[in-house]
Design a protein around this motif. Sequence first.
Motif, PDB file in Angstrom:
ATOM      1  N   LEU A 283       0.834  -1.071  -0.109  1.00  0.00           N
ATOM      2  CA  LEU A 283      -0.090   0.023  -0.100  1.00  0.00           C
ATOM      3  C   LEU A 283       1.035   1.299  -0.123  1.00  0.00           C
ATOM      4  O   LEU A 283       0.689   2.358  -0.679  1.00  0.00           O
ATOM      5  N   ALA A 284       1.902   1.247   0.976  1.00  0.00           N
ATOM      6  CA  ALA A 284       2.737   2.479   0.929  1.00  0.00           C
ATOM      7  C   ALA A 284       3.608   2.701  -0.472  1.00  0.00           C
ATOM      8  O   ALA A 284       3.233   3.687  -0.918  1.00  0.00           O
ATOM      9  N   TRP A 285       3.889   1.484  -1.163  1.00  0.00           N
ATOM     10  CA  TRP A 285       4.425   1.725  -2.468  1.00  0.00           C
ATOM     11  C   TRP A 285       3.421   2.376  -3.600  1.00  0.00           C
ATOM     12  O   TRP A 285       3.737   3.211  -4.198  1.00  0.00           O
ATOM     13  N   ALA A 286       2.126   1.790  -3.437  1.00  0.00           N
ATOM     14  CA  ALA A 286       1.157   2.405  -4.410  1.00  0.00           C
ATOM     15  C   ALA A 286       0.911   3.768  -4.079  1.00  0.00           C
ATOM     16  O   ALA A 286       0.384   4.691  -5.103  1.00  0.00           O
ATOM     17  N   LEU A 287       1.054   4.392  -2.907  1.00  0.00           N
ATOM     18  CA  LEU A 287       1.107   5.741  -2.648  1.00  0.00           C
ATOM     19  C   LEU A 287       2.026   6.820  -2.678  1.00  0.00           C
ATOM     20  O   LEU A 287       2.087   7.778  -2.610  1.00  0.00           O
ATOM     21  N   ARG A 288       3.230   6.201  -3.268  1.00  0.00           N
ATOM     22  CA  ARG A 288       4.569   6.896  -3.084  1.00  0.00           C
ATOM     23  C   ARG A 288       4.505   8.013  -3.961  1.00  0.00           C
ATOM     24  O   ARG A 288       5.096   8.975  -4.055  1.00  0.00           O
ATOM     25  N   ARG A 289       3.852   7.763  -5.308  1.00  0.00           N
ATOM     26  CA  ARG A 289       3.858   8.810  -6.282  1.00  0.00           C
ATOM     27  C   ARG A 289       2.909  10.047  -5.658  1.00  0.00           C
ATOM     28  O   ARG A 289       1.822   9.937  -5.613  1.00  0.00           O
ATOM     29  N   LYS A 290       3.369  11.267  -6.399  1.00  0.00           N
ATOM     30  CA  LYS A 290       2.675  12.570  -5.858  1.00  0.00           C
ATOM     31  C   LYS A 290       1.193  12.541  -6.671  1.00  0.00           C
ATOM     32  O   LYS A 290       0.233  13.304  -6.426  1.00  0.00           O
ATOM     33  N   LEU A 315       5.176   5.802   4.897  1.00  0.00           N
ATOM     34  CA  LEU A 315       4.786   5.773   3.693  1.00  0.00           C
ATOM     35  C   LEU A 315       6.003   6.347   3.007  1.00  0.00           C
ATOM     36  O   LEU A 315       6.118   6.370   1.828  1.00  0.00           O
ATOM     37  N   ALA A 316       7.312   6.524   3.642  1.00  0.00           N
ATOM     38  CA  ALA A 316       8.489   7.067   2.895  1.00  0.00           C
ATOM     39  C   ALA A 316       9.212   6.162   2.560  1.00  0.00           C
ATOM     40  O   ALA A 316       9.388   5.053   3.018  1.00  0.00           O
ATOM     41  N   PHE A 317       9.877   6.245   1.140  1.00  0.00           N
ATOM     42  CA  PHE A 317      10.857   5.286   0.425  1.00  0.00           C
ATOM     43  C   PHE A 317      12.058   5.709   0.296  1.00  0.00           C
ATOM     44  O   PHE A 317      12.220   6.940  -0.159  1.00  0.00           O
ATOM     45  N   SER A 318      13.254   4.976   0.286  1.00  0.00           N
ATOM     46  CA  SER A 318      14.314   5.639  -0.029  1.00  0.00           C
ATOM     47  C   SER A 318      14.705   5.036  -1.360  1.00  0.00           C
ATOM     48  O   SER A 318      14.000   4.398  -1.773  1.00  0.00           O
ATOM     49  N   ASP A 319      15.599   5.753  -1.959  1.00  0.00           N
ATOM     50  CA  ASP A 319      16.024   5.398  -3.360  1.00  0.00           C
ATOM     51  C   ASP A 319      16.401   4.118  -3.549  1.00  0.00           C
ATOM     52  O   ASP A 319      16.121   3.416  -4.459  1.00  0.00           O
ATOM     53  N   GLU A 320      17.033   3.438  -2.596  1.00  0.00           N
ATOM     54  CA  GLU A 320      17.554   2.296  -2.395  1.00  0.00           C
ATOM     55  C   GLU A 320      16.531   1.230  -2.266  1.00  0.00           C
ATOM     56  O   GLU A 320      16.521   0.132  -2.802  1.00  0.00           O
ATOM     57  N   GLU A 321      15.619   1.416  -1.480  1.00  0.00           N
ATOM     58  CA  GLU A 321      14.473   0.700  -1.291  1.00  0.00           C
ATOM     59  C   GLU A 321      13.653   0.643  -2.660  1.00  0.00           C
ATOM     60  O   GLU A 321      13.279  -0.526  -2.944  1.00  0.00           O
ATOM     61  N   LEU A 322      13.225   1.577  -3.305  1.00  0.00           N
ATOM     62  CA  LEU A 322      12.513   1.715  -4.599  1.00  0.00           C
ATOM     63  C   LEU A 322      13.435   0.651  -5.691  1.00  0.00           C
ATOM     64  O   LEU A 322      12.514   0.042  -6.415  1.00  0.00           O
ATOM     65  N   THR A 323      14.720   1.045  -5.661  1.00  0.00           N
ATOM     66  CA  THR A 323      15.505  -0.034  -6.499  1.00  0.00           C
ATOM     67  C   THR A 323      15.341  -1.288  -6.220  1.00  0.00           C
ATOM     68  O   THR A 323      15.355  -2.405  -7.085  1.00  0.00           O
TER      69      THR A 323
END
Length: 345
Positions: A283-290, A315-323
């Motif tokens: 859910l956090a990933w789906a909400l990550r974009r503005k 709800l926050a992600f680091s660039d490393e987590e997204l990668t």
Amino acid sequence: MTYRADPARYDAMEYRRSGRSGLKLPAISLGLWQNFGGNRDYPSAFEILGYAFDQGITHFDLANNYGPPPGSSEELFGQVLARDFHPYRDEMIVSTKAGYLMWPGPYGEFGSRKYVLASLDQSLKRMGLDYVDIFYSHRFDPETPLEETMGALAHAVHSGKALYVGISSYPEAETRRAHAILKDMGVPLTIHQPSYSMLNRWIEDDKTIDACGELGVGIIAFSPLAQGVLSGKYNQGKKEGTRADNPKGSLRQSHIEPNVLDAVQKLGPIAENRGQSMVQLALAWALRRKEMTSALIGVRTLDQLKDNLGTLKNLAFSDEELTAIDEATKGGLMDLAPRPSGWLR
């Protein structure tokens, strides 16, 4: 016993504006697709609905065909509105849709003016409402002029039966056309409801998400857990009482192929390192974009709802987590872009 909403119901929820409209939705909205039909009694339904509202979920998403059987979710929600939620109607966003099969003959589905407006009247009657807050075209109809379908949505607003209108599962080109047609009619396209998850990224691939951002249209993602696959339960072999237990249900075999489940398995350590459940990570990933206004959840139990709401703590992600998420899921991505016949809902 008369229901009284929790005075602190707005303290923990995050609210996001839908595009460039004045409408704000909770980051997590509750959908009544498959779990609030004729097989759900009032006490168990209200246990979930009441708790959701007490936690700041002000948006309840329905459609004419939600059940089973079709129409029963609206009927049940109408009972809740009349019996317990009535004092709080102005604090709620109630949405419904028209697009899928509801009655026999040539006027019982898709996007004709005849069907769309008749369906809206039936939905209002089932819920005991004078208007809905959001009314959607549930799927693009390739055989009806888009001007006719959007004209029906505009009429719903002009007649006072809907405050806002949206579309669901429309690809990028049709989204742009729908927006332009409605704008010419003096009615903004407020929101788009596509399927979207870590395993289903069609709105990124065909640029629908970018179009919505450009046009000022909000987005609410349905199936952010990929029909429950991203909860990890199917990796544990669980089928009884799930969507996989129903051969005629919405869960497709392609959702639980070995490559998909392998991708889900690889996401487990990422969720654990974030201190989240698999559900909360998804859910956090789906909400990550503005561009994302809200994620639409569906739950069978109160415990599932509580797990979903725990997402709001991180709800926050680091660039490393997204990668790492991209790397984990690249072998299990699904092709769920809408086809002419639409997404089966």
